[in-house]
Design an enzyme around this catalytic site. Structure first.
Site, PDB file in Angstrom:
ATOM      1  N   CYS A  71       1.038  -0.774  -0.270  1.00 28.41           N
ATOM      2  CA  CYS A  71       0.016  -0.236  -0.217  1.00 28.41           C
ATOM      3  C   CYS A  71       1.113   1.559   0.243  1.00 28.41           C
ATOM      4  O   CYS A  71       1.692   1.064  -0.697  1.00 28.41           O
ATOM      5  CB  CYS A  71      -0.702  -0.210   1.541  1.00 28.41           C
ATOM      6  SG  CYS A  71      -0.519   0.510   3.196  1.00 28.41           S
ATOM      7  N   THR A  72       0.129   2.396   0.101  1.00 32.27           N
ATOM      8  CA  THR A  72       1.343   3.626   0.192  1.00 32.27           C
ATOM      9  C   THR A  72       2.303   3.814   0.988  1.00 32.27           C
ATOM     10  O   THR A  72       3.470   3.686   0.552  1.00 32.27           O
ATOM     11  CB  THR A  72      -0.207   5.059   0.352  1.00 32.27           C
ATOM     12  OG1 THR A  72      -0.535   4.563  -0.930  1.00 32.27           O
ATOM     13  CG2 THR A  72       0.984   6.099  -0.022  1.00 32.27           C
TER      14      THR A  72
END
Length: 304
Positions: free
Chosen positions: A176-177
Protein backbone atom coordinates in the site's frame (compact mmCIF):
# COMPACT_ATOMS: atom_id res chain seq x y z
CA UNK A 1 10.83 27.35 0.95
CA UNK A 2 10.94 23.56 0.82
CA UNK A 3 8.44 21.78 3.06
CA UNK A 4 9.25 18.49 4.75
CA UNK A 5 6.37 16.00 4.59
CA UNK A 6 6.19 13.14 7.09
CA UNK A 7 3.85 10.16 6.56
CA UNK A 8 3.62 8.34 9.88
CA UNK A 9 1.80 5.49 11.56
CA UNK A 10 2.17 2.97 14.35
CA UNK A 11 -0.09 0.23 15.67
CA UNK A 12 -0.01 0.21 19.46
CA UNK A 13 -2.48 0.26 22.32
CA UNK A 14 -3.41 3.85 23.13
CA UNK A 15 -6.13 3.35 25.73
CA UNK A 16 -5.99 7.08 26.57
CA UNK A 17 -6.02 8.23 22.94
CA UNK A 18 -8.82 10.75 23.57
CA UNK A 19 -6.67 12.56 26.14
CA UNK A 20 -3.77 12.75 23.67
CA UNK A 21 -5.67 14.83 21.13
CA UNK A 22 -5.52 18.34 22.65
CA UNK A 23 -1.81 18.25 23.65
CA UNK A 24 -0.86 16.95 20.19
CA UNK A 25 -2.95 19.63 18.46
CA UNK A 26 -1.30 22.30 20.62
CA UNK A 27 2.19 20.99 19.90
CA UNK A 28 1.60 20.94 16.15
CA UNK A 29 0.27 24.48 16.19
CA UNK A 30 3.22 25.63 18.30
CA UNK A 31 5.63 24.14 15.74
CA UNK A 32 3.71 25.49 12.75
CA UNK A 33 2.89 21.96 11.60
CA UNK A 34 -0.04 21.37 9.23
CA UNK A 35 -1.73 18.17 8.11
CA UNK A 36 -3.93 15.46 9.59
CA UNK A 37 -3.28 12.96 12.39
CA UNK A 38 -5.70 10.22 13.42
CA UNK A 39 -5.70 8.79 16.94
CA UNK A 40 -7.51 5.60 17.94
CA UNK A 41 -7.26 2.89 20.55
CA UNK A 42 -5.22 0.87 18.01
CA UNK A 43 -2.58 3.58 17.36
CA UNK A 44 -1.70 6.66 15.31
CA UNK A 45 -1.76 7.49 11.59
CA UNK A 46 -1.24 10.70 9.66
CA UNK A 47 0.63 12.95 7.28
CA UNK A 48 2.03 16.31 8.36
CA UNK A 49 4.24 19.02 6.93
CA UNK A 50 6.39 21.91 8.12
CA UNK A 51 10.00 22.99 8.27
CA UNK A 52 12.57 20.21 8.66
CA UNK A 53 13.30 21.27 12.24
CA UNK A 54 9.60 21.42 13.14
CA UNK A 55 8.90 17.95 11.75
CA UNK A 56 11.95 16.59 13.55
CA UNK A 57 10.73 18.17 16.81
CA UNK A 58 7.28 16.64 16.34
CA UNK A 59 8.72 13.18 15.76
CA UNK A 60 10.77 13.60 18.94
CA UNK A 61 7.66 14.65 20.85
CA UNK A 62 5.71 11.59 19.65
CA UNK A 63 8.55 9.13 20.22
CA UNK A 64 8.97 10.35 23.80
CA UNK A 65 5.85 8.30 24.53
CA UNK A 66 7.22 4.75 25.05
CA UNK A 67 4.25 3.33 23.15
CA UNK A 68 5.29 5.33 20.06
CA UNK A 69 9.05 4.82 20.36
CA UNK A 70 9.00 2.55 17.29
CA UNK A 71 6.90 5.02 15.27
CA UNK A 72 7.42 4.47 11.54
CA UNK A 73 7.59 7.52 9.29
CA UNK A 74 8.71 8.43 5.77
CA UNK A 75 9.99 11.85 4.74
CA UNK A 76 9.49 13.55 1.40
CA UNK A 77 9.58 17.15 0.25
CA UNK A 78 7.32 19.68 -1.48
CA UNK A 79 7.85 23.16 -2.90
CA UNK A 80 4.34 24.27 -1.92
CA UNK A 81 2.66 23.53 1.38
CA UNK A 82 0.53 20.40 0.75
CA UNK A 83 -1.84 21.14 3.66
CA UNK A 84 -3.66 24.24 4.85
CA UNK A 85 -4.78 23.25 8.34
CA UNK A 86 -3.77 21.07 11.27
CA UNK A 87 -6.36 18.52 12.39
CA UNK A 88 -5.98 15.87 15.07
CA UNK A 89 -8.99 13.56 14.89
CA UNK A 90 -10.29 10.77 17.11
CA UNK A 91 -11.35 7.62 15.25
CA UNK A 92 -12.48 4.08 15.97
CA UNK A 93 -9.69 2.77 13.70
CA UNK A 94 -6.60 4.52 12.31
CA UNK A 95 -7.25 2.71 9.04
CA UNK A 96 -10.85 1.59 8.67
CA UNK A 97 -11.38 -2.08 7.83
CA UNK A 98 -14.54 -2.53 9.89
CA UNK A 99 -13.68 -6.04 11.13
CA UNK A 100 -13.55 -6.68 14.87
CA UNK A 101 -10.56 -8.43 16.38
CA UNK A 102 -7.92 -7.53 13.76
CA UNK A 103 -4.90 -6.45 15.79
CA UNK A 104 -1.48 -6.11 14.08
CA UNK A 105 0.17 -5.82 17.51
CA UNK A 106 -0.76 -9.46 18.12
CA UNK A 107 -0.71 -11.08 14.67
CA UNK A 108 1.00 -9.63 11.61
CA UNK A 109 2.60 -10.80 8.39
CA UNK A 110 6.29 -10.81 7.55
CA UNK A 111 7.75 -7.36 6.89
CA UNK A 112 9.75 -7.20 3.66
CA UNK A 113 12.34 -4.45 3.21
CA UNK A 114 12.29 -2.58 -0.12
CA UNK A 115 15.71 -4.07 -0.99
CA UNK A 116 14.18 -7.57 -0.90
CA UNK A 117 10.81 -6.74 -2.45
CA UNK A 118 11.70 -7.34 -6.12
CA UNK A 119 12.94 -10.85 -5.39
CA UNK A 120 9.81 -11.72 -3.42
CA UNK A 121 7.26 -10.53 -5.98
CA UNK A 122 9.21 -12.18 -8.82
CA UNK A 123 8.73 -15.56 -7.13
CA UNK A 124 6.17 -17.60 -9.16
CA UNK A 125 4.77 -18.98 -5.89
CA UNK A 126 3.65 -15.48 -4.81
CA UNK A 127 0.29 -13.84 -5.46
CA UNK A 128 0.69 -10.06 -5.27
CA UNK A 129 -2.21 -7.86 -4.07
CA UNK A 130 -2.51 -4.08 -4.19
CA UNK A 131 -4.54 -3.23 -1.07
CA UNK A 132 -5.27 0.35 -2.16
CA UNK A 133 -8.44 1.70 -3.74
CA UNK A 134 -9.22 1.68 -7.44
CA UNK A 135 -8.49 5.38 -8.07
CA UNK A 136 -5.03 4.92 -6.53
CA UNK A 137 -4.23 1.76 -8.49
CA UNK A 138 -5.34 3.42 -11.72
CA UNK A 139 -2.29 5.68 -11.93
CA UNK A 140 0.36 3.21 -10.77
CA UNK A 141 1.05 -0.21 -9.26
CA UNK A 142 3.63 -3.01 -9.18
CA UNK A 143 3.86 -5.13 -12.28
CA UNK A 144 1.74 -8.28 -11.97
CA UNK A 145 -0.28 -7.05 -8.99
CA UNK A 146 -3.96 -7.92 -8.57
CA UNK A 147 -6.26 -4.90 -8.34
CA UNK A 148 -9.19 -5.73 -6.00
CA UNK A 149 -11.05 -2.70 -7.44
CA UNK A 150 -12.17 -1.58 -4.00
CA UNK A 151 -13.83 1.77 -3.31
CA UNK A 152 -12.65 1.81 0.31
CA UNK A 153 -10.50 -0.38 2.54
CA UNK A 154 -13.74 -1.67 4.10
CA UNK A 155 -14.33 -3.56 0.85
CA UNK A 156 -11.12 -5.60 1.17
CA UNK A 157 -12.39 -8.40 3.49
CA UNK A 158 -15.39 -9.08 1.23
CA UNK A 159 -13.12 -9.11 -1.82
CA UNK A 160 -10.89 -11.75 -0.19
CA UNK A 161 -13.90 -13.91 0.62
CA UNK A 162 -15.23 -13.64 -2.94
CA UNK A 163 -11.90 -14.22 -4.70
CA UNK A 164 -10.32 -17.19 -2.97
CA UNK A 165 -9.72 -18.75 -6.38
CA UNK A 166 -7.27 -15.94 -7.16
CA UNK A 167 -5.37 -16.54 -3.93
CA UNK A 168 -4.28 -20.05 -4.85
CA UNK A 169 -0.51 -19.76 -4.48
CA UNK A 170 1.53 -20.68 -1.39
CA UNK A 171 2.51 -17.09 -0.57
CA UNK A 172 0.57 -13.83 -0.43
CA UNK A 173 2.38 -10.48 -0.71
CA UNK A 174 0.63 -7.13 -0.25
CA UNK A 175 1.51 -3.46 -0.46
CA UNK A 176 0.00 0.00 0.00
CA UNK A 177 1.10 3.65 0.05
CA UNK A 178 2.89 3.88 3.39
CA UNK A 179 2.55 0.41 4.88
CA UNK A 180 -0.43 0.78 7.18
CA UNK A 181 -3.20 -0.80 5.08
CA UNK A 182 -1.16 -3.80 4.01
CA UNK A 183 0.02 -4.32 7.60
CA UNK A 184 -3.57 -4.52 8.82
CA UNK A 185 -4.53 -6.58 5.77
CA UNK A 186 -1.77 -9.06 6.63
CA UNK A 187 -3.26 -9.52 10.11
CA UNK A 188 -6.66 -10.13 8.51
CA UNK A 189 -5.23 -12.71 6.09
CA UNK A 190 -3.48 -14.62 8.88
CA UNK A 191 -6.67 -14.61 10.94
CA UNK A 192 -8.46 -16.15 7.96
CA UNK A 193 -6.19 -19.13 7.42
CA UNK A 194 -3.51 -17.81 5.05
CA UNK A 195 -0.13 -18.85 6.41
CA UNK A 196 2.67 -17.31 4.31
CA UNK A 197 1.76 -13.60 4.28
CA UNK A 198 4.15 -10.75 3.48
CA UNK A 199 3.85 -6.97 3.22
CA UNK A 200 6.12 -4.16 2.02
CA UNK A 201 7.72 -2.36 4.94
CA UNK A 202 7.38 1.39 4.55
CA UNK A 203 5.04 0.90 1.61
CA UNK A 204 5.38 2.21 -1.92
CA UNK A 205 6.79 5.51 -0.64
CA UNK A 206 9.82 3.85 0.92
CA UNK A 207 10.31 1.70 -2.20
CA UNK A 208 10.23 4.73 -4.51
CA UNK A 209 12.60 6.59 -2.20
CA UNK A 210 15.22 3.85 -1.94
CA UNK A 211 15.14 1.70 -5.08
CA UNK A 212 16.97 2.63 -8.32
CA UNK A 213 14.55 3.54 -11.08
CA UNK A 214 16.31 1.31 -13.63
CA UNK A 215 15.79 -1.74 -11.35
CA UNK A 216 12.24 -0.88 -10.31
CA UNK A 217 9.20 -3.10 -10.77
CA UNK A 218 6.91 -0.15 -10.10
CA UNK A 219 4.92 1.20 -13.04
CA UNK A 220 3.41 4.70 -12.90
CA UNK A 221 2.91 7.20 -10.08
CA UNK A 222 1.87 6.79 -6.45
CA UNK A 223 -1.23 8.64 -5.26
CA UNK A 224 -0.72 10.56 -2.00
CA UNK A 225 -3.41 12.08 0.19
CA UNK A 226 -2.36 15.71 0.03
CA UNK A 227 -2.17 18.59 -2.44
CA UNK A 228 0.75 17.02 -4.33
CA UNK A 229 -1.73 14.38 -5.64
CA UNK A 230 0.98 11.85 -6.66
CA UNK A 231 4.74 11.22 -6.52
CA UNK A 232 7.15 9.23 -8.66
CA UNK A 233 10.59 7.68 -8.17
CA UNK A 234 12.74 9.67 -5.78
CA UNK A 235 9.43 10.98 -4.36
CA UNK A 236 9.39 13.72 -6.99
CA UNK A 237 6.00 15.38 -7.51
CA UNK A 238 4.14 14.14 -10.57
CA UNK A 239 2.13 16.15 -13.13
CA UNK A 240 -1.21 14.86 -11.85
CA UNK A 241 -3.90 17.19 -10.55
CA UNK A 242 -7.12 16.13 -8.83
CA UNK A 243 -10.78 16.61 -9.64
CA UNK A 244 -12.47 18.49 -6.83
CA UNK A 245 -15.81 16.77 -7.42
CA UNK A 246 -14.86 13.07 -7.54
CA UNK A 247 -11.30 13.25 -6.11
CA UNK A 248 -9.83 11.15 -8.91
CA UNK A 249 -6.32 12.04 -10.13
CA UNK A 250 -6.21 13.70 -13.55
CA UNK A 251 -3.61 13.61 -16.31
CA UNK A 252 -2.83 16.61 -18.53
CA UNK A 253 -4.78 14.89 -21.30
CA UNK A 254 -7.86 14.54 -19.10
CA UNK A 255 -7.63 18.19 -18.11
CA UNK A 256 -7.64 19.09 -21.81
CA UNK A 257 -10.89 17.14 -22.35
CA UNK A 258 -14.00 19.18 -23.28
CA UNK A 259 -15.85 17.79 -20.24
CA UNK A 260 -13.20 19.01 -17.80
CA UNK A 261 -14.25 22.16 -15.96
CA UNK A 262 -11.59 23.31 -13.52
CA UNK A 263 -12.78 22.96 -9.94
CA UNK A 264 -16.18 21.67 -11.05
CA UNK A 265 -16.01 18.33 -12.88
CA UNK A 266 -13.94 15.99 -15.04
CA UNK A 267 -14.78 13.47 -17.82
CA UNK A 268 -15.29 10.76 -15.18
CA UNK A 269 -17.90 12.55 -13.07
CA UNK A 270 -19.34 15.19 -15.43
CA UNK A 271 -22.59 13.30 -16.07
CA UNK A 272 -23.08 12.28 -12.44
CA UNK A 273 -23.29 15.75 -10.89
CA UNK A 274 -26.51 17.54 -10.09
CA UNK A 275 -27.05 21.14 -11.17
CA UNK A 276 -26.85 22.20 -7.51
CA UNK A 277 -23.46 20.52 -7.17
CA UNK A 278 -22.18 22.20 -10.34
CA UNK A 279 -23.28 25.60 -9.07
CA UNK A 280 -21.69 25.04 -5.66
CA UNK A 281 -18.39 23.85 -7.14
CA UNK A 282 -18.35 26.70 -9.67
CA UNK A 283 -18.84 29.26 -6.90
CA UNK A 284 -16.03 27.69 -4.93
CA UNK A 285 -13.71 27.87 -7.95
CA UNK A 286 -14.68 31.53 -8.39
CA UNK A 287 -13.64 32.23 -4.81
CA UNK A 288 -10.33 30.43 -5.41
CA UNK A 289 -9.65 32.67 -8.42
CA UNK A 290 -10.55 35.81 -6.47
CA UNK A 291 -8.28 34.77 -3.60
CA UNK A 292 -5.45 34.11 -6.03
CA UNK A 293 -5.86 37.56 -7.60
CA UNK A 294 -5.62 39.07 -4.12
CA UNK A 295 -2.47 37.08 -3.43
CA UNK A 296 -4.22 34.99 -0.81
CA UNK A 297 -4.75 31.24 -0.39
CA UNK A 298 -8.28 29.86 -0.51
CA UNK A 299 -8.25 27.27 2.27
CA UNK A 300 -8.81 23.70 1.15
CA UNK A 301 -7.81 23.76 -2.48
CA UNK A 302 -4.55 23.64 -4.41
CA UNK A 303 -4.09 26.81 -6.44
CA UNK A 304 -2.19 26.39 -9.73
Amino acid sequence: MTYTVAALYHFTRLTDYEALRAPLQDMCELLGIKGTVLLAREGINGTVTGTASAVDALMGYLKADPRLAALDYKLSFAEDCPFYRMKVRLKKEIVTMGVEGIDPTETVGTYVNPDDWNALISDPDVVLIDTRNDYEVEIGTFKGAINPETQTFRDFPAWVEANKDKLNKPKVAMFCTGGIRCEKASAFMLNNGYEDVYHLKGGILKYLETQPKDESLWDGACFVFDQRVAVEHGLEESDYDQCYACRYPLTKEQMAHPLYVKGVSCPRCHNRLSEAQRERFAERQKQIALAKNRGETHIGRKVN
